[in-house]
Structures are given as structure tokens and as C-alpha cells.
Design an enzyme around this catalytic site. Sequence first.
Site, PDB file in Angstrom:
ATOM      1  N   GLY A 179       0.832  -1.190   0.000  1.00 54.53           N
ATOM      2  CA  GLY A 179       0.000   0.000   0.000  1.00 54.53           C
ATOM      3  C   GLY A 179       0.866   1.240   0.000  1.00 54.53           C
ATOM      4  O   GLY A 179       1.950   1.249  -0.600  1.00 54.53           O
ATOM      5  N   CYS A 180       0.424   2.269   0.663  1.00 57.01           N
ATOM      6  CA  CYS A 180       1.142   3.554   0.688  1.00 57.01           C
ATOM      7  C   CYS A 180       2.608   3.363   1.039  1.00 57.01           C
ATOM      8  O   CYS A 180       2.945   2.868   2.116  1.00 57.01           O
ATOM      9  CB  CYS A 180       0.490   4.474   1.706  1.00 57.01           C
ATOM     10  SG  CYS A 180       1.414   5.989   2.005  1.00 57.01           S
TER      11      CYS A 180
END
Length: 201
Positions: A32-33
Site C-alpha cells: 500500500g502507501c
Amino acid sequence: MRPLSALLLTPLLLLGAFAQAQEPARAVFAGGCFWCVEEAYDKVEGVLSTTSGFSGGQVEAPSYQRVVAGGTGHAEVVEVTYDPDVVDYQDLLHVFWRNIDPFAVDRQFCDAGDSYRSALFPMDAEQRALAEASLAAVEERFGREVATEISDFEAFYPAETYHQDYYQKNPLRYRFYKSACGRDDRLTEVWGNEAGGLPLP
């Protein structure tokens, strides 16, 4: 006074110790991020550096805007450079799993889209074997299939400078984003007190 033979032997022993030290190794993780993945790995003893970027796509040297718009096939990733004499790939996998939601498809927490998918990009046969074994262990633990993919590493493209060390350069904005995204809450829901866990001693 030390004997001459001992004085001559000491530098040779030191040279031998340096010769046996392993070169830094690399590993690439999509969780993810990439700001959050950087933060997680920067806490690990033996990690020498982390770099946010992109892997797994078909476009050479894509921009962040192009990746998040979709269509390039890339995932947000972090390249971890580490000292294998201090921490090994298996330890880094332990950290990886406890910093993602392994059941989320094409998203992580509040960030949706295939660029935010969770993935492992092993760089050699040994990393691939360990990655596959770790995925199987997670599936056995939870009794269900995980969404995390395993794809052979092909290329890593660093993200723009303003993304590097974002959590350190913009701590207030970063903490607000991470809290609002529900990352910590979901990690605790999945992993309990192991959430975000560092390698086992």
C-alpha cells in the site's frame, strides 16, 4: 610488548573478517502507501536504507501521477537495502506481513486501486522460496486465501524526491493521513498485538 608475529597477524585477521562480511542485499515490498512501508522498515535493525518507488508494471520510469491514475500495472513499493549479517529476508517478510492487510484485493486500507495492492517481488530463487513459504504460512494461520501476489522482480523505479522519507519530512500531515486511513486499526484487527511487528529475537 607483543611478539612481532602477533603484531603481523592482527591486520591479517582484520582483513579476513572484512572479507567475510556480506555485501548489502536488496528486497522489494508492496504494502500500500509507500510512506507507511518506509516507516515500518526504517525501524528494523540492519536496514540500511529505504526508497519509495514503483515495480511490477509495463511502463518505464513512470511518474507517481501516472501510476495512481491506473493503467501502468505498477504497485507502490519500497526498496529495502539491508545488511544480511544483521537481518535476513525472512525477518523482513515477518515485518511485511504484519504491516499489511493480506486479504484486501487491489487496495490497502483507505487507498484503492491496483497500484496499492500488496505484493512481494523476490529477486532470486532463494527469496522466492522464502516468499512462497511465508505466504503459505499466513494462509495456514488464518485458514483462508490471501490476496497478496508474488511476482518476480524486474525493475524498480524510484518515486519523486518529495515522496522519499515523507513521514519524517511531513510528520503532522503523515500522522493525520495514517490515522484517517485506518491503517493501525485494521492491522490490529488482523494481527492483534503483532501488528507492525519487528522481527522475532
